[in-house]
Design a protein around this motif. Sequence first.
Motif: not given
Length: 263
Positions: A219-245
């Motif tokens: 989660p901290i890395q996601i915040l750091a990534h959002v501060e520098q980039f606006f690409d869909p990578t964060v959305a992809s990570v969120s989808v992976l976390l949803m699939f893990l759950t």
Amino acid sequence: MMSDRPHPILVGVAALVYLFLMVPLVIVVGAALSDTTYLTFPPKGLSLRWFENIFEISAFRRTIVTSLQIAFLGTLIALLIGIPAAYALNRFRVELPNWLGTLFVLPILVPEIVFGFALLKSLTAGAGVPIFAALLIGHTLLVLPYVVRVISASLASFDFSIEEAAISLGSAPVKTFFTIVLPNVRAGVIAAFILAFITSLNDVSVSLFLTGPGISTLPIQILAHVEQFFDPTVASVSVLLMFLTVAVMAVVERTLGLTFLAK
């Protein structure tokens, strides 16, 4: 004669609730599959490259492993502490003071930002505890109240006279606990593990204060990534976390059944 069919208003309300819950998930999945270099919905073209991008970034690979380690170890330690604590609170509820049960919910009552800052001052800055160990202690304390409460709910309906009967027939107390008590609250233990693991995996506030150079959580890395980039990578990570759950819940349903956890 009353009809078994639900009232149309109830059906409409239920549909609105499902829609309210599902629309954000659909938006996140759509943004993760977008072929553009920026977050957008509806997606303009479909691509899996942003899922591949997660594993191409070394920081994401490292923090995913760290988060899984912290979540698993923290939950395991919380279970080792929480199961005996919940047992004592229910088995000896008359002898023990009432405030002792409240002690285990303090990490929930205290705001997580305050809790994280207190751990920073006492563990990392004060005692010089290494970052990984401080994260592990922090996450263990964070999920311990959930473990105690969930297992206590299972023990509340347990008849301790069964345990007393086994002991009176010659069974050792420790053996009685593992052969009589623990199997009867297995559903609570599994539910506590799932709840604690997911809570630890998604924690931000406590981890924000305890991470440091070279060691961070997802989660901290996601915040750091959002501060520098606006690409869909964060959305992809969120989808992976949803699939893990979903995968964890599917395994529980496959092996035990969700009705088993509701006992």
